[in-house]
Enzyme design. Structure first.
Site, PDB file in Angstrom:
ATOM      1  N   GLY A   9      30.690  32.608  39.102  1.00 50.39           N
ATOM      2  CA  GLY A   9      29.768  32.728  39.896  1.00 50.39           C
ATOM      3  C   GLY A   9      28.429  33.400  39.514  1.00 50.39           C
ATOM      4  N   SER A  10      28.202  34.572  39.759  1.00 48.81           N
ATOM      5  CA  SER A  10      27.191  35.236  39.375  1.00 48.81           C
ATOM      6  C   SER A  10      27.512  36.067  38.185  1.00 48.81           C
ATOM      7  CB  SER A  10      26.502  36.338  40.425  1.00 48.81           C
ATOM      8  OG  SER A  10      26.250  35.785  41.593  1.00 48.81           O
ATOM      9  N   LYS A 178      34.707  54.052  38.440  1.00 47.21           N
ATOM     10  CA  LYS A 178      33.699  53.103  39.034  1.00 47.21           C
ATOM     11  C   LYS A 178      34.251  52.784  40.713  1.00 47.21           C
ATOM     12  CE  LYS A 178      30.880  49.424  39.064  1.00 47.21           C
ATOM     13  NZ  LYS A 178      31.338  48.078  38.478  1.00 47.21           N
ATOM     14  N   ASN A 182      31.851  52.679  43.879  1.00 48.68           N
ATOM     15  CA  ASN A 182      31.803  51.475  44.809  1.00 48.68           C
ATOM     16  C   ASN A 182      32.303  51.666  46.230  1.00 48.68           C
ATOM     17  OD1 ASN A 182      32.882  49.543  42.127  1.00 48.68           O
ATOM     18  ND2 ASN A 182      30.989  49.206  43.128  1.00 48.68           N
ATOM     19  N   ASN A 196      20.718  50.622  47.508  1.00 51.54           N
ATOM     20  CA  ASN A 196      21.676  51.633  47.042  1.00 51.54           C
ATOM     21  C   ASN A 196      20.703  53.086  46.974  1.00 51.54           C
ATOM     22  OD1 ASN A 196      23.401  49.669  46.772  1.00 51.54           O
ATOM     23  ND2 ASN A 196      23.138  49.710  44.376  1.00 51.54           N
ATOM     24  N   ASN A 245      18.840  48.081  44.194  1.00 43.10           N
ATOM     25  CA  ASN A 245      19.900  47.181  44.290  1.00 43.10           C
ATOM     26  C   ASN A 245      20.200  47.011  46.051  1.00 43.10           C
ATOM     27  OD1 ASN A 245      19.993  46.987  41.700  1.00 43.10           O
ATOM     28  ND2 ASN A 245      22.210  46.530  41.681  1.00 43.10           N
TER      29      ASN A 245
HETATM   30  N1  LIG Z   1      27.367  39.928  40.590  1.00 45.13           N
HETATM   31  C1  LIG Z   1      27.318  41.279  40.111  1.00 45.13           C
HETATM   32  O1  LIG Z   1      26.138  41.430  39.648  1.00 45.13           O
HETATM   33  C2  LIG Z   1      28.343  42.138  39.780  1.00 45.13           C
HETATM   34  C3  LIG Z   1      29.456  41.684  40.085  1.00 45.13           C
HETATM   35  N2  LIG Z   1      30.822  42.714  39.871  1.00 45.13           N
HETATM   36  C4  LIG Z   1      31.932  42.189  40.060  1.00 45.13           C
HETATM   37  O2  LIG Z   1      32.442  40.802  39.599  1.00 45.13           O
HETATM   38  C5  LIG Z   1      33.046  40.214  40.247  1.00 45.13           C
HETATM   39  C6  LIG Z   1      32.576  38.768  40.756  1.00 45.13           C
HETATM   40  O3  LIG Z   1      31.210  39.122  41.227  1.00 45.13           O
HETATM   41  P1  LIG Z   1      30.351  38.005  41.616  1.00 45.13           P
HETATM   42  O4  LIG Z   1      30.191  37.357  39.999  1.00 45.13           O
HETATM   43  O5  LIG Z   1      29.158  38.562  42.110  1.00 45.13           O
HETATM   44  O6  LIG Z   1      31.103  37.026  42.657  1.00 45.13           O
HETATM   45  P2  LIG Z   1      30.955  35.333  42.964  1.00 45.13           P
HETATM   46  O7  LIG Z   1      31.414  35.022  44.186  1.00 45.13           O
HETATM   47  O8  LIG Z   1      29.516  35.004  42.679  1.00 45.13           O
HETATM   48  O9  LIG Z   1      31.551  34.534  41.687  1.00 45.13           O
HETATM   49  C7  LIG Z   1      33.070  34.217  41.710  1.00 45.13           C
HETATM   50  C8  LIG Z   1      33.416  32.934  41.476  1.00 45.13           C
HETATM   51  O10 LIG Z   1      34.593  32.247  41.179  1.00 45.13           O
HETATM   52  C9  LIG Z   1      34.813  31.307  42.175  1.00 45.13           C
HETATM   53  N3  LIG Z   1      36.115  30.946  42.179  1.00 45.13           N
HETATM   54  C10 LIG Z   1      37.094  31.746  42.725  1.00 45.13           C
HETATM   55  N4  LIG Z   1      38.379  31.180  42.329  1.00 45.13           N
HETATM   56  C11 LIG Z   1      38.158  30.173  41.627  1.00 45.13           C
HETATM   57  C12 LIG Z   1      38.931  28.958  41.123  1.00 45.13           C
HETATM   58  N5  LIG Z   1      40.440  29.364  41.203  1.00 45.13           N
HETATM   59  N6  LIG Z   1      38.516  28.011  40.330  1.00 45.13           N
HETATM   60  C13 LIG Z   1      37.065  28.123  40.077  1.00 45.13           C
HETATM   61  N7  LIG Z   1      36.337  28.986  40.629  1.00 45.13           N
HETATM   62  C14 LIG Z   1      36.799  30.017  41.423  1.00 45.13           C
HETATM   63  C15 LIG Z   1      34.099  31.462  43.140  1.00 45.13           C
HETATM   64  O11 LIG Z   1      34.058  30.259  44.318  1.00 45.13           O
HETATM   65  P3  LIG Z   1      34.430  30.562  45.611  1.00 45.13           P
HETATM   66  O12 LIG Z   1      33.436  31.785  46.034  1.00 45.13           O
HETATM   67  O13 LIG Z   1      33.904  28.948  46.328  1.00 45.13           O
HETATM   68  O14 LIG Z   1      35.733  30.585  45.757  1.00 45.13           O
HETATM   69  C16 LIG Z   1      32.999  32.102  42.884  1.00 45.13           C
HETATM   70  O15 LIG Z   1      31.787  30.862  42.550  1.00 45.13           O
HETATM   71  C17 LIG Z   1      33.665  40.877  41.632  1.00 45.13           C
HETATM   72  O16 LIG Z   1      34.783  41.583  41.184  1.00 45.13           O
HETATM   73  C18 LIG Z   1      32.115  41.731  41.700  1.00 45.13           C
HETATM   74  O17 LIG Z   1      32.627  43.127  42.557  1.00 45.13           O
HETATM   75  C19 LIG Z   1      30.532  43.584  38.920  1.00 45.13           C
HETATM   76  C20 LIG Z   1      29.438  43.851  38.616  1.00 45.13           C
HETATM   77  C21 LIG Z   1      28.212  43.258  38.874  1.00 45.13           C
HETATM   78  C1  LIG Z   2      27.258  49.470  41.109  1.00 39.57           C
HETATM   79  C2  LIG Z   2      27.046  48.548  42.082  1.00 39.57           C
HETATM   80  C3  LIG Z   2      27.144  49.510  43.525  1.00 39.57           C
HETATM   81  C4  LIG Z   2      25.489  48.267  42.024  1.00 39.57           C
HETATM   82  O1  LIG Z   2      25.047  47.838  43.357  1.00 39.57           O
HETATM   83  C5  LIG Z   2      28.127  47.487  42.323  1.00 39.57           C
HETATM   84  O2  LIG Z   2      29.003  47.419  41.514  1.00 39.57           O
HETATM   85  C6  LIG Z   2      28.131  46.489  43.416  1.00 39.57           C
HETATM   86  O3  LIG Z   2      27.084  46.378  44.046  1.00 39.57           O
HETATM   87  O4  LIG Z   2      29.198  45.927  43.391  1.00 39.57           O
END
Ligand SMILES: NC(=O)C1=CN([C@@H]2O[C@H](COP(=O)(O)OP(=O)(O)OC[C@H]3O[C@@H](n4cnc5c(N)ncnc54)[C@H](OP(=O)(O)O)[C@@H]3O)[C@@H](O)[C@H]2O)C=CC1
Ligand SMILES: CC(C)(CO)C(=O)C(=O)O
Length: 304
Positions: A9-10, A178, A182, A196, A245
């Site tokens: 995802g992101s 962390k 959070n 934030n 953010n």
């Molecule tokens: N985005 C950020 O800037 C940051 C994120 N994080 C942490 O990172 C983690 C991910 O966050 P983020 O990227 O924002 O989340 P997202 O929801 O954007 O990304 C997760 C992706 O994984 C997919 N997914 C889940 N299960 C499967 C599977 N079995 N097969 C294929 N695809 C799958 C989801 O699809 P679907 O939703 O359709 O199930 C989704 O597209 C979280 O724990 C977040 O707190 C930490 C720091 C920064």
């Molecule tokens: C550190 C912080 C709070 C940055 O926004 C974060 O990890 C989140 O948004 O999940």
């Protein structure tokens, strides 16, 4: 190095895209994003600009690579672990927020599970396009702490791809630190609908500080040396460095998506209960966010 990024995802698409500059990367995610990446490649923009061509698939079963990087939301970790179990990896690295992800992965996988924290900001803008909203760093190491040549090797691969990465021997403390950040920022900004930086003072800042202090106290009850001062310093630092953010939990609530409250505030409440500790701020925040999720039909079960 052959790398699978499970949960493109992101965050997974940003880091997978950067890793694809130097390594053989397979993104595991959902259509239409996966289809677009497979057909036209992946565009990185904003703070990091590039175009890369990783492999991409919606089927994460039976994959074989040196490392699997897990970037699904914490509520998807169990199903991700069951899927990864059908493949073969020398190591798995979780870069997720929340507590318990590494334990859930280790319960299903024979290979070492490394813990990691990510302070990069990422947002999936469109299928095939992810923007880097903030350049941070990755800190990784053995889940239980200590030195690890495997962690050194994985960190080197990240560093070679231009991802700022450090190895740490105190991941238990860092994960709880962390979590304190959070627990302080995410539910408060989500419920108050503020950025934030709004937590830098006043009554709302006091709620965030209370949640962080409760988390630190719970960490100590778990045998992890995290002082109140260290947790509050980390909280203040992140409030300052991510002032503009929208926290991920605020983004989830504003887009009507399930949040990671169970792995953040809920995890503090559960671990505190194991030690007979009251954590009223985290309990209240967990109840309010869970109440919103239930009102949206995002939680099948009752109160818990
Ligand atoms: N985005 C950020 O800037 C940051 C994120 N994080 C942490 O990172 C983690 C991910 O966050 P983020 O990227 O924002 O989340 P997202 O929801 O954007 O990304 C997760 C992706 O994984 C997919 N997914 C889940 N299960 C499967 C599977 N079995 N097969 C294929 N695809 C799958 C989801 O699809 P679907 O939703 O359709 O199930 C989704 O597209 C979280 O724990 C977040 O707190 C930490 C720091 C920064
Ligand atoms: C550190 C912080 C709070 C940055 O926004 C974060 O990890 C989140 O948004 O999940």
């Amino acid at each position: 190095m052959e790398i699978v990024v499970f949960g493109a995802g992101s965050l997974g698409s940003l880091l997978g895209g950067l890793l694809a500059r130097e390594h053989e990367v397979t993104l595991v995610g959902r259509d239409p994003h996966v289809r677009t990446v497979a057909e036209s490649g992946l565009v990185l923009s904003n703070r990091v600009a590039d175009s890369v061509n990783p492999d991409a698939t919606t089927d994460g079963r039976g994959l074989d690579a040196d490392v699997a990087v897990v970037t699904v939301k914490s509520y998807d970790t169990e199903q991700a672990a069951r899927t990864l179990e059908t493949g073969s990896f020398d190591a798995v690295l979780s870069l997720q927020n929340g507590l318990g992800n590494e334990e859930r992965l280790a319960a299903h996988l024979d290979c070492p599970v490394l813990a990691g924290t990510a302070t990069y900001g990422a947002r999936l803008v469109d299928p095939g396009h992810v923007e880097c909203t903030g350049v941070g760093e990755i800190v990784l190491g053995p889940t239980e702490g200590g030195a690890s040549t495997l962690a050194d090797h994985v960190a080197e691969a990240f560093d070679d791809a231009g991802i700022r990465t450090r190895v740490a021997g105190d991941m238990p403390r860092r994960l709880w630190e962390k979590l304190a950040v959070n627990a302080g920022i995410n539910p408060v900004t989500a419920l108050a609908r503020v950025r934030n930086g709004a937590l830098d003072g006043g009554p709302i800042g006091g709620v965030a500080r209370s949640a962080a202090r409760e988390t630190a106290r719970t960490a100590r009850a778990e045998g992890v040396e995290l002082s109140d001062d260290a947790a509050l310093e980390a909280l203040e630092t992140v409030i300052e460095t991510t002032a503009e953010n929208r926290s991920s939990m605020r983004q989830d609530i504003e887009t009507g998506r399930r949040t990671e409250v169970d792995a953040v505030s809920g995890a503090v409440v559960d671990r505190a209960a194991d030690h007979g500790l009251d954590v009223p701020t985290n309990e209240t925040l967990a109840g309010l966010v869970r109440g919103w999720e239930r009102s949206q039909g995002l939680r099948e079960e009752s109160y818990q």
